[in-house]
Write a protein that holds these residues in place. Structure first.
Motif, mmCIF file in Angstrom:
data_model
loop_
_atom_site.group_PDB
_atom_site.id
_atom_site.type_symbol
_atom_site.label_atom_id
_atom_site.label_comp_id
_atom_site.label_asym_id
_atom_site.label_seq_id
_atom_site.Cartn_x
_atom_site.Cartn_y
_atom_site.Cartn_z
ATOM 1 N N THR A 1 -13.703 8.160 -8.325
ATOM 2 C CA THR A 1 -12.481 7.715 -7.929
ATOM 3 C C THR A 1 -12.383 7.653 -6.396
ATOM 4 O OG1 THR A 1 -11.636 8.882 -9.816
ATOM 5 C CG2 THR A 1 -10.032 8.221 -7.892
ATOM 6 N N LEU B 1 -1.848 5.161 -4.660
ATOM 7 C CA LEU B 1 -2.730 6.417 -4.570
ATOM 8 C C LEU B 1 -1.866 7.427 -4.777
ATOM 9 C CD1 LEU B 1 -4.692 4.317 -3.231
ATOM 10 C CD2 LEU B 1 -5.632 6.503 -1.989
ATOM 11 N N ASP C 1 -4.883 3.449 -8.029
ATOM 12 C CA ASP C 1 -6.202 2.871 -7.412
ATOM 13 C C ASP C 1 -6.876 3.923 -6.584
ATOM 14 O OD1 ASP C 1 -5.518 -0.059 -7.899
ATOM 15 O OD2 ASP C 1 -3.521 0.788 -7.070
ATOM 16 N N HIS D 1 1.970 -1.547 -9.676
ATOM 17 C CA HIS D 1 0.985 -2.630 -10.018
ATOM 18 C C HIS D 1 1.586 -3.979 -10.517
ATOM 19 C CE1 HIS D 1 -2.600 0.146 -11.087
ATOM 20 N NE2 HIS D 1 -2.510 -0.068 -9.486
ATOM 21 N N LYS E 1 -1.224 -1.627 -4.082
ATOM 22 C CA LYS E 1 -2.311 -0.629 -4.484
ATOM 23 C C LYS E 1 -1.401 0.779 -4.255
ATOM 24 C CE LYS E 1 -6.408 -3.063 -3.117
ATOM 25 N NZ LYS E 1 -7.011 -2.934 -4.684
ATOM 26 N N HIS F 1 0.965 -1.201 -0.019
ATOM 27 C CA HIS F 1 0.104 -0.161 -0.140
ATOM 28 C C HIS F 1 0.950 1.241 -0.055
ATOM 29 C CE1 HIS F 1 -2.803 -3.050 1.530
ATOM 30 N NE2 HIS F 1 -3.791 -2.230 0.887
#
Length: 892
Positions: free
Chosen positions: A696, A654, A678, A647, A652, A628
């Motif tokens: 989103t 952001l 993501d 990926h 994930k 993350h």
């Protein structure tokens, strides 16, 4: 030499084509209120001494005095606005609710607010009490304003960093009235986004306790080398804003509120600056040029000036805004030292000077700084003696003592014994005039005289007919009305019948009141006789009625019971805030206070999120198996590769948005959304709306300033996946927030370099480029590692974002590791590490990540984590009762 804009006149459409704007003056006490009123303010804004205003050091107005202050303002036709413009913690919401009720009941015309949750509270308490969004909300675009408009905000005070052209664009896209600052001190950081004095000294600017760390000296370090900038040491201290000659342009751009900064300034400052802007606005509205004489400008400079500029109103010019030569009040340039001898100083004068005036000698060459390595807070280290000054005791010209002002030639000055260290003066040194007691006295008289300087205009309509009672009606310019009539009918005059002249003379005798006669219309029939005693009696009756009408409170709905239970329950489904008041207890004592919603996260593993600031750093983090991540890059072109890397590692990712979005910058959000990430880490209100419109996923970052459950509830209602707790929360306050909301809403940053200043001003451009802004700077931020060293030797990294705005980050990492076990116990499952590239310290991602993983698994203690990382042990920017004590902050 201090840079000053070229002041020139502008012409404007007449008042018939443009509505009259409002002039707002600051008031730190009741003398300032009177000074503002007497010198032409349309509105006065002030804080309460009960707290929650961004000028905690001002005297402020007490709640007990508030009704009387509002009665005074209403009689004079002036509006009163109360500032509730700080962030509010969970255990303070009840107190704020009581304050809002008192403010609404006192007839306050509007409240200025920073906290989004408090906006909701005010609207629930009194739907009729106008709300103005403070500049502390950091509203910089029509998109941001659209969000607060949906909450019921009636007016927006725009960020100071906007140009006239940007303001015009915002006005064209929003119906909300806009207010801007036109005069006073400029913060180098965006209001509501500065954590500097707090991070260095332990007090929060978002709580009204700014220590003005931007006014201190900093040494530029570029690629590990100290850069000699000569006398340019105040790298973050802007000149003051003075936009009197841009008033016509601002009116044309759609600005309806012209705001003067200065709730910590003197009443004489308020009187002086208010009067001058009254002249500027009136001239512009009449279609006349705004032409201030050099004497007008000098008078304003003497009240307070670090050098005048247009701030950001002309656009970005990073070399003009921050000359870097001084941060203190300078006033008017007086001249230069010619010679120093026998306790006297010879000065070649460029401005007027007389005995009793205050002056300052700038730039002490003997002490250019403090040695590094001081263990104190940089806010406690004494300021280097870069200037000295005092009042002129005697003034001589060609050996003759002068008692009146001298404005040219060479003057010989003497001072009180021991006031000046003459050994520290030298020929060529600049001298500034900082105070003129005669001028100060003149402005003081404007608000201390028992006879009002500014009066309320009254129009009289008189009906005087033989055989009927005398009837007089009065109407003020602000809409107040009164009517009085004689008890007996009027008789025919035998010698001196009533006339227009008689009526004007008698009804114009309003000297003991705040009113002045503007016009009189009289219908006189049959030659009546009107006794002067009758006219006097009716005049007094009319004045009493007008006074009473002026004090009438506005009709306002106010909720009869507390609105907090409903506001809390509305979003969480259950009233969770009741435990907040007791959150400051030891962990064992707090067990019963853990909200029931913590049960739904029990047994779930904690998730570690890592924010990366470069592709290399992201690669290292992904190699550690982190799944993350956040990407917060300076180069927008690297985000696509960042998403691909994440990926490919089944992680994930952001993407972090800028903290600021100005007109024309929505394309940055659109570009970020194209890379297949993501979700987004949202740092401004326009990003929130953008993500919801695009469906989103988004996480609210610290810059949205969530310090209580009402604000958290609001963002959750607007589909925030998680909410990052504000950095203004210390450990106690963070636990209070955790007790008030479902813990799975929250994400807590447990390791970071505190982002202190976040600035439109670009230091890279100002000192490392021949350019003036991002269009011609050559982007030195892409090729140089820059730090700013403070007065105790700490070198703080400087970073630019995708919008070319600068952030200065604390050199020392900060760890909330010791709070983690308590947070896990209360159900928090999302923790974040924020890495910083380019530091030569034991802060390798693998080492840091490993320690925090062990902490979340219970294999190491919090003390082991922060001590091994050589980090400061604290949560947020202010010390909680469970944290180590720092040195007390000296307010400079």
């Amino acid at each position: 030499m201090t840079c000053r804009p070229a002041y020139h006149s502008h012409r404007m459409p007449t008042a018939s084509s443009t509505s009259r704007p409002e002039l707002l003056a600051p008031a730190g006490d009741r003398d300032c209120v009177r000074a503002a009123v007497e010198n032409g303010a349309d509105a006065v804004y002030f804080g309460l001494d009960s707290g929650f205003n961004a000028r905690a050091r001002a005297t402020n107005i007490s709640l007990a005095d508030l009704p009387e202050v509002m009665r005074f303002l209403r009689r004079r036709g002036v509006k009163g606005y109360v500032t509730l413009n700080t962030l509010v913690f969970s255990d303070e919401l009840e107190q704020v609710e009581r304050t809002v009720r008192a403010v609404a009941s006192a007839g306050v015309d509007a409240v200025l607010v920073q906290d989004l949750g408090v906006v909701q509270m005010i609207r629930a308490i009194s739907p009729d009490l106008p709300i103005h969004a403070s500049t502390q909300m950091t509203l910089t675009s029509a998109e941001c304003i659209r969000f607060v408009e949906s909450l019921g905000v009636d007016r927006v005070v725009l960020a100071r960093e906007l140009s006239v052209d940007e303001i015009r664009k915002i006005h064209a896209e929003t119906p909300i009235p806009l207010e801007v600052f036109v005069h006073g001190a400029l913060c180098v950081a965006y209001s509501g986004q500065c954590l500097t004095s707090e991070s260095l000294g332990g007090r929060s600017a978002n709580r009204g306790q700014c220590a003005q760390a931007c006014r201190m000296t900093y040494q530029l370090v570029c690629d590990g080398q100290d850069i000699n900038l000569g006398e340019q040491k105040y790298l973050l201290s802007p000149q003051d804003l003075a936009a009197f000659d841009r008033v016509p342009d601002l009116i044309a751009a759609g600005v309806m509120g012209f705001k003067i900064e200065g709730r910590l300034k003197t009443p004489e400052y308020v009187a002086n600056i208010t009067w001058h802007y009254r002249q500027a606005i009136d001239a512009a509205m009449a279609g006349r040029p705004v032409d201030f004489t050099p004497r007008d400008v000098a008078e304003m400079e003497l009240s307070f000036s670090r050098g005048f500029s247009h701030g950001w109103l002309d656009g970005d010019n990073h070399k003009v805004l921050v000359p870097g030569l001084s941060s203190a009040k300078r006033g008017v340039f007086l001249g230069r030292v010619c010679d120093v001898r026998k306790g006297r100083v010879e000065v070649q004068l460029s401005a007027s000077l007389k005995p009793g005036d205050g002056i300052v000698f700038a730039g002490n060459r003997a002490r250019v700084g403090e040695p590094p390595g001081d263990s104190r807070s940089p806010l406690e280290v004494p300021r280097p003696w870069d200037e000295q000054g005092g009042r002129v005791y005697e003034l001589f010209v060609r050996g003759r003592r002068e008692h009146e002002a001298v404005s040219s030639g060479v003057a010989e000055l003497t001072f009180g014994h021991g006031m000046i260290d003459f050994a520290q003066l030298w020929p060529g040194q600049q001298v500034w005039k900082t105070d003129d007691p005669e001028l100060t006295s003149r402005w003081k008289k404007t608000y201390t005289s028992p006879d009002p300087l500014r009066r309320v205009s009254v129009d009289f309509i008189v009906s005087a007919e033989v055989g009927k009672p005398l009837v007089i009606e009065a109407a003020t310019e602000h809409g107040g009305r009164s009517r009085a009539q004689s008890s007996d009918p009027l008789a025919v005059a035998t010698r001196h019948p009533a006339s227009q002249q008689l009526l004007r003379e008698q009804l114009g005798r309003l000297g003991g009141s705040v009113y002045s006669l503007r016009s009189l219309q009289a219908t006189i029939v049959g030659g009546p006789m009107i006794p002067l005693s009758v006219l006097g009696s009716l005049r007094h009756a009319l004045i009493r009625q007008l006074d009473a009408a002026g004090e009438t409170l506005p009709t306002r709905r106010i909720a009869t019971r507390s609105v907090l239970p409903d506001l809390r329950k509305r979003h969480t489904g259950q009233p969770l805030g009741g435990a907040v008041a007791s959150a400051r207890q030891e962990p064992a004592e707090q067990a019963s206070l853990i909200p029931a919603t913590a049960d739904r996260t029990r047994g779930l593993p904690a998730t570690l999120h890592v924010l990366c600031r470069s592709l290399g750093q992201l690669n290292s983090v992904l190699e550690c198996g982190v799944n993350h991540v956040y990407a917060d890059f300076q180069d927008i072109r690297q985000f696509r590769e960042a998403v691909q890397l994440a990926h490919a590692s089944q992680a994930k990712i952001l993407l972090a948005t800028p903290r600021i979005q100005k007109p024309g910058e929505i394309g940055i959000l659109q570009a970020l959304s194209m890379h297949g990430a993501d979700g987004m880490l949202i740092r401004n209100l326009s990003g929130l709306l953008f993500c919801n419109e695009q469906a989103t996923l988004w996480v609210a970052d610290f810059s949205l300033n969530v310090t209580n459950e009402l604000t958290a509830n609001l963002l959750h209602e607007h589909r925030a996946e998680r909410i990052t707790a504000s950095y203004d929360l210390n450990r106690d306050q963070l636990l209070g927030l955790v007790a008030a909301v479902p813990p799975d809403w929250l994400e807590v940053v447990v390791h970071q370099h505190m982002p202190m200043f976040h600035m439109e001003h670009c230091v890279f451009c100002a000192v490392l480029s021949p350019g003036t802004n991002k269009t011609n700077c050559g982007r030195p931020c892409d090729v140089h590692q820059v730090k700013l060293r403070d007065r105790i030797g700490m070198a703080h990294p400087l970073k630019a974002d995708v919008g070319c705005r600068n952030t200065l980050l604390n050199a020392v990492p900060q760890s909330a590791a010791e709070a983690v076990p308590s947070l896990i116990e209360r159900g928090i499952r999302h923790f974040r590490i924020e890495l910083l590239d380019g530091l030569n310290e034991d802060d390798h991602p693998r080492h840091t990540i490993s320690l925090y993983r062990d902490l979340l698994a219970g294999r190491v203690t919090g003390h082991e984590v922060w001590s091994k990382l050589r980090a400061a042990n604290r949560v947020g920017v202010t010390r909680g009762t469970l944290e180590e004590r720092r040195n007390p902050l000296a307010i400079i």
